[in-house]
Design a protein around this motif. Structure first.
Motif, mmCIF file in Angstrom:
data_model
loop_
_atom_site.group_PDB
_atom_site.id
_atom_site.type_symbol
_atom_site.label_atom_id
_atom_site.label_comp_id
_atom_site.label_asym_id
_atom_site.label_seq_id
_atom_site.Cartn_x
_atom_site.Cartn_y
_atom_site.Cartn_z
ATOM 1 N N ALA A 71 3.651 -0.761 6.770
ATOM 2 C CA ALA A 71 4.625 0.084 6.076
ATOM 3 C C ALA A 71 4.052 1.485 5.927
ATOM 4 N N LEU A 72 4.911 2.486 6.115
ATOM 5 C CA LEU A 72 4.473 3.878 6.090
ATOM 6 C C LEU A 72 5.379 4.690 5.166
ATOM 7 N N PHE A 73 4.780 5.473 4.270
ATOM 8 C CA PHE A 73 5.531 6.373 3.395
ATOM 9 C C PHE A 73 5.494 7.780 4.001
ATOM 10 N N ARG A 76 6.375 14.616 6.195
ATOM 11 C CA ARG A 76 4.916 14.538 6.273
ATOM 12 C C ARG A 76 4.460 13.107 5.990
ATOM 13 N N ILE A 77 3.636 12.583 6.882
ATOM 14 C CA ILE A 77 3.143 11.215 6.748
ATOM 15 C C ILE A 77 2.202 11.123 5.556
ATOM 16 N N ALA A 78 2.416 10.106 4.736
ATOM 17 C CA ALA A 78 1.568 9.893 3.561
ATOM 18 C C ALA A 78 0.801 8.580 3.716
ATOM 19 N N ASP A 79 1.086 7.628 2.855
ATOM 20 C CA ASP A 79 0.267 6.413 2.807
ATOM 21 C C ASP A 79 0.787 5.307 3.714
ATOM 22 N N CYS A 80 -0.155 4.565 4.296
ATOM 23 C CA CYS A 80 0.172 3.429 5.158
ATOM 24 C C CYS A 80 -0.357 2.156 4.510
ATOM 25 N N PHE A 81 0.452 1.106 4.530
ATOM 26 C CA PHE A 81 0.086 -0.151 3.886
ATOM 27 C C PHE A 81 0.009 -1.287 4.904
ATOM 28 N N LYS A 82 -1.047 -2.054 4.795
ATOM 29 C CA LYS A 82 -1.232 -3.248 5.619
ATOM 30 C C LYS A 82 -0.613 -4.451 4.898
ATOM 31 N N PRO A 83 -0.600 -5.628 5.540
ATOM 32 C CA PRO A 83 0.023 -6.795 4.908
ATOM 33 C C PRO A 83 -0.535 -7.101 3.521
ATOM 34 N N GLY A 84 0.385 -7.459 2.631
ATOM 35 C CA GLY A 84 0.010 -7.803 1.267
ATOM 36 C C GLY A 84 1.106 -7.412 0.290
ATOM 37 N N LEU A 85 0.888 -7.708 -0.988
ATOM 38 C CA LEU A 85 1.801 -7.322 -2.066
ATOM 39 C C LEU A 85 1.178 -6.146 -2.798
ATOM 40 N N LEU A 93 -2.204 9.683 -1.112
ATOM 41 C CA LEU A 93 -1.753 10.797 -0.281
ATOM 42 C C LEU A 93 -0.403 11.325 -0.745
ATOM 43 N N LEU A 94 0.499 10.413 -1.087
ATOM 44 C CA LEU A 94 1.800 10.835 -1.606
ATOM 45 C C LEU A 94 1.631 11.546 -2.953
ATOM 46 N N THR A 95 0.721 11.037 -3.781
ATOM 47 C CA THR A 95 0.432 11.671 -5.070
ATOM 48 C C THR A 95 -0.015 13.111 -4.870
ATOM 49 N N ASN A 96 -0.842 13.327 -3.843
ATOM 50 C CA ASN A 96 -1.327 14.680 -3.552
ATOM 51 C C ASN A 96 -0.199 15.571 -3.035
ATOM 52 N N LEU A 97 0.646 15.027 -2.153
ATOM 53 C CA LEU A 97 1.759 15.811 -1.616
ATOM 54 C C LEU A 97 2.770 16.181 -2.711
ATOM 55 N N PHE A 142 10.662 8.123 -7.999
ATOM 56 C CA PHE A 142 10.414 9.160 -7.004
ATOM 57 C C PHE A 142 11.157 8.833 -5.717
ATOM 58 N N LYS A 143 11.307 9.866 -4.914
ATOM 59 C CA LYS A 143 12.003 9.756 -3.641
ATOM 60 C C LYS A 143 10.971 9.814 -2.516
ATOM 61 N N SER A 144 11.091 8.915 -1.552
ATOM 62 C CA SER A 144 10.231 8.932 -0.373
ATOM 63 C C SER A 144 10.892 8.101 0.708
ATOM 64 N N ASP A 145 10.661 8.473 1.957
ATOM 65 C CA ASP A 145 11.126 7.639 3.057
ATOM 66 C C ASP A 145 10.087 6.554 3.318
ATOM 67 N N VAL A 146 10.569 5.334 3.530
ATOM 68 C CA VAL A 146 9.682 4.202 3.792
ATOM 69 C C VAL A 146 10.066 3.575 5.128
ATOM 70 N N TYR A 147 9.105 3.471 6.004
ATOM 71 C CA TYR A 147 9.335 2.881 7.323
ATOM 72 C C TYR A 147 8.470 1.637 7.481
ATOM 73 N N PHE A 148 9.096 0.584 7.986
ATOM 74 C CA PHE A 148 8.372 -0.633 8.334
ATOM 75 C C PHE A 148 8.208 -0.691 9.854
#
Length: 220
Positions: free
Chosen positions: A44-46, A51-60, A70-74, A85-91
Motif C-alpha cells: 500500500a502506498l500513500f 508526491r509519494i509518501a509512505d509505503c506499507f508492507k503486509p500487516g495491520l 513521510l506524510l507527516t513531514n509533507l 486527513f486527506k491522502s490518496d491510497v494505492y494498493f
C-alpha cells in the motif's frame, strides 16, 4: 456535501489481473488512528498531492504520525495532530503473474556465423510481480483507478523483443547451437531482462524460450 470519515482501509482483490487499485477517497477523509490492512499479496502506498509518501508492507497498521512519518513531514503535522486527513491510497498486488506470453510478431534480423544474415522468430512465456510500489506508481500505473495486467502486456513484450534482438546481435555463435540449448539461452535472456523489469518496479521471476522458427535467409 457532508464528508465521510474512514476508519478502515483495505482492498479485497475480487478479480485476478489487477496490478494497482486506488482506494476510493472522493468526499472522504481518513481518521487519525484508522486501521490499514495490507494482505500478504499486497503493498500500500500513500500519495499526497502527487508526491509519494509512505509505503506499507503486509500487516495491520494503525495510521498516525508515528506510522506515517513521510506524510507527516509533507503535511507539516506535529506529534499531537489528531484531525482527519486527506491522502490518496494505492494498493498494489504482488501476486506472481504467471503464464504471460511473448513472441516476435515480426522477424528479427541477425547475423549468424553459419547462415549469414538471417531472420528468425521466437516465442515463449514468463512470469513477474510488482516489487517496488513507488517505482511502479511513478513509471507505470500513475493515478488510474485500477491498472490491469493487460494494459502492461504490450510494453513488456516490446521490452522482451528489444532485449532478444540485442542478445542475438551480440551472439558470436551459430543459431543452430543456440536453438539447441534453449534453457541456456532462456537464462541468458532472463539475466538481460532483470534490470529493465526492475526499472519499472517489477521482478522478473521466470523466463522461457519455448520455440524458434527456422532461420530465413535475409537479402537486405
Amino acid at each position: 456535501i457532508k464528508k465521510q470519515f474512514i476508519d478502515v482501509i483495505e482492498w479485497i482483490e475480487e478479480e485476478s489481473g489487477v496490478l494497482a487499485y486506488r482506494f476510493p477517497m472522493q468526499d472522504r477523509e481518513i481518521q487519525n488512528g484508522a486501521r490499514l490492512t495490507v494482505r500478504e499479496s499486497q503493498l500500500a502506498l500513500f500519495v499526497n498531492e502527487g508526491r509519494i509518501a509512505d509505503c506499507f508492507k503486509p500487516g495491520l497498521h494503525t495510521l498516525n504520525t508515528n506510522t506515517l512519518p513521510l506524510l507527516t513531514n509533507l503535511m507539516n503535522w506535529d506529534k499531537l495532530f489528531q484531525s482527519p486527513f486527506k491522502s490518496d491510497v494505492y494498493f498494489f498486488s504482488t501476486r506472481e503473474q504467471i503464464d504471460q506470453r511473448w513472441g516476435t510478431q515480426a522477424p528479427i534480423t541477425v547475423r549468424d556465423n553459419m547462415f549469414g544474415v538471417v531472420r528468425i522468430r521466437a516465442n515463449g512465456a514468463y512470469s513477474y510481480q510488482v516489487d517496488d510500489a513507488a517505482t511502479f506508481y511513478k513509471k507505470i500505473s500513475g493515478t488510474t483507478s485500477d491498472y490491469q495486467v493487460g494494459q502492461l502486456e504490450g510494453q513488456l513484450r516490446s521490452l522482451i523483443v528489444t532485449s532478444i534482438a540485442s542478445v542475438l546481435g551480440a551472439n558470436q555463435g551459430s543459431f543452430v547451437d543456440m536453438a539447441a540449448n534453449q534453457l541456456k539461452f532462456s537464462e541468458t535472456l532472463k539475466e538481460a531482462l532483470l534490470q529493465p523489469f526492475a526499472d519499472y518496479g517489477l521482478k522478473l521471476n521466470t523466463f522461457f524460450v519455448q520455440s524458434f522458427s527456422e532461420p530465413q535467409k535475409s537479402f537486405v
